[in-house]
Write a protein that holds these residues in place. Sequence first.
Motif, PDB file in Angstrom:
ATOM      1  N   MET A 287     -55.830 -15.829 102.577  1.00 20.32           N
ATOM      2  CA  MET A 287     -57.036 -14.963 102.987  1.00 20.32           C
ATOM      3  C   MET A 287     -57.004 -13.601 102.180  1.00 20.32           C
ATOM      4  N   THR A 288     -56.310 -13.677 100.959  1.00 24.02           N
ATOM      5  CA  THR A 288     -56.662 -12.578  99.980  1.00 24.02           C
ATOM      6  C   THR A 288     -57.881 -12.300  99.697  1.00 24.02           C
ATOM      7  N   ALA A 289     -58.816 -13.363  99.358  1.00 25.21           N
ATOM      8  CA  ALA A 289     -59.973 -13.373  98.891  1.00 25.21           C
ATOM      9  C   ALA A 289     -60.758 -12.173  99.955  1.00 25.21           C
ATOM     10  N   THR A 290     -60.815 -12.675 101.033  1.00 24.13           N
ATOM     11  CA  THR A 290     -61.600 -12.164 102.306  1.00 24.13           C
ATOM     12  C   THR A 290     -61.115 -10.690 102.453  1.00 24.13           C
ATOM     13  N   ARG A 291     -59.906 -10.320 102.357  1.00 24.08           N
ATOM     14  CA  ARG A 291     -59.214  -9.047 102.562  1.00 24.08           C
ATOM     15  C   ARG A 291     -59.541  -7.998 101.561  1.00 24.08           C
ATOM     16  N   LEU A 292     -59.909  -8.730 100.267  1.00 27.20           N
ATOM     17  CA  LEU A 292     -60.180  -7.893  99.009  1.00 27.20           C
ATOM     18  C   LEU A 292     -61.859  -7.516  99.258  1.00 27.20           C
TER      19      LEU A 292
ATOM     20  N   PRO B  83     -58.360 -10.911 108.166  1.00 33.06           N
ATOM     21  CA  PRO B  83     -58.490 -10.505 107.025  1.00 33.06           C
ATOM     22  C   PRO B  83     -59.356  -9.420 107.090  1.00 33.06           C
TER      23      PRO B  83
ATOM     24  N   SER C 239     -60.337 -15.290 110.270  1.00 33.02           N
ATOM     25  CA  SER C 239     -59.773 -15.762 108.868  1.00 33.02           C
ATOM     26  C   SER C 239     -61.114 -15.766 107.852  1.00 33.02           C
TER      27      SER C 239
ATOM     28  N   VAL D  55     -52.768  -5.087 100.458  1.00 29.59           N
ATOM     29  CA  VAL D  55     -53.655  -6.328 100.368  1.00 29.59           C
ATOM     30  C   VAL D  55     -52.428  -7.427 100.317  1.00 29.59           C
ATOM     31  N   PRO D  56     -52.123  -8.076 101.306  1.00 32.74           N
ATOM     32  CA  PRO D  56     -51.232  -9.253 101.275  1.00 32.74           C
ATOM     33  C   PRO D  56     -51.673 -10.362 100.325  1.00 32.74           C
ATOM     34  N   PHE D  57     -50.635 -10.801  99.788  1.00 31.25           N
ATOM     35  CA  PHE D  57     -51.282 -12.161  98.936  1.00 31.25           C
ATOM     36  C   PHE D  57     -50.912 -13.378  99.877  1.00 31.25           C
ATOM     37  N   ASP D  58     -52.005 -13.841 100.602  1.00 34.82           N
ATOM     38  CA  ASP D  58     -51.876 -14.982 101.200  1.00 34.82           C
ATOM     39  C   ASP D  58     -53.010 -15.800 101.281  1.00 34.82           C
TER      40      ASP D  58
END
Length: 193
Positions: A85-90, A16, A186, A80-83
Amino acid sequence: MPAVDAPAFWDAALCPYVVILGAAPPGIPATSRFDPACWPQPAHRYSGPEGTHLVLGGGASFYRVWLRGARRDGPLAAIVPFDAMTATRLAALSDFDRWRRGASAPAAVPRPTAYQAQRLDLLLSILDLRQAARATSHAIASRLVYPRLATGRGAVWKASPERRRTQRLIREAEALAAGGYRALLSGRAVRQK
């Protein structure tokens, strides 16, 4: 070759921390253009059929960017994929944006502590030694884990707590190589022993 000279390019599906950029929808201002050639630190680059992967930054802070088939002359948008790991991606996107703007705010993405980084380095060194020389647990203990300690031989070694700890470290290193590294990528916490 040191990792600083040839950093890894990670798969955004597994990691992410990879910021995904693509062509912005119509109507987005042109101020969101992306020109890595104008950035202060050198970029490591890999181009493939799916786009261009960049590693930007330096020192302790690297930013991994996937420029996904976008034209460089047009405005870009973050994807930003919604999966899970979204919080980490953001958080990674936020860190990247702060760095891009020249801000020195603290990172939103948790970085390994000095102890965790040192432990990961030890685990990777154990894997390297096992792979290169098929080293025994005694050799690993003597060279890496307890370099300043006489570890003994035979029954003394077999009964020692140093042997048990070294064997635990070997198992942990092998588990990390067998897929445990994905938990690190992740953003999930990994138990440190």
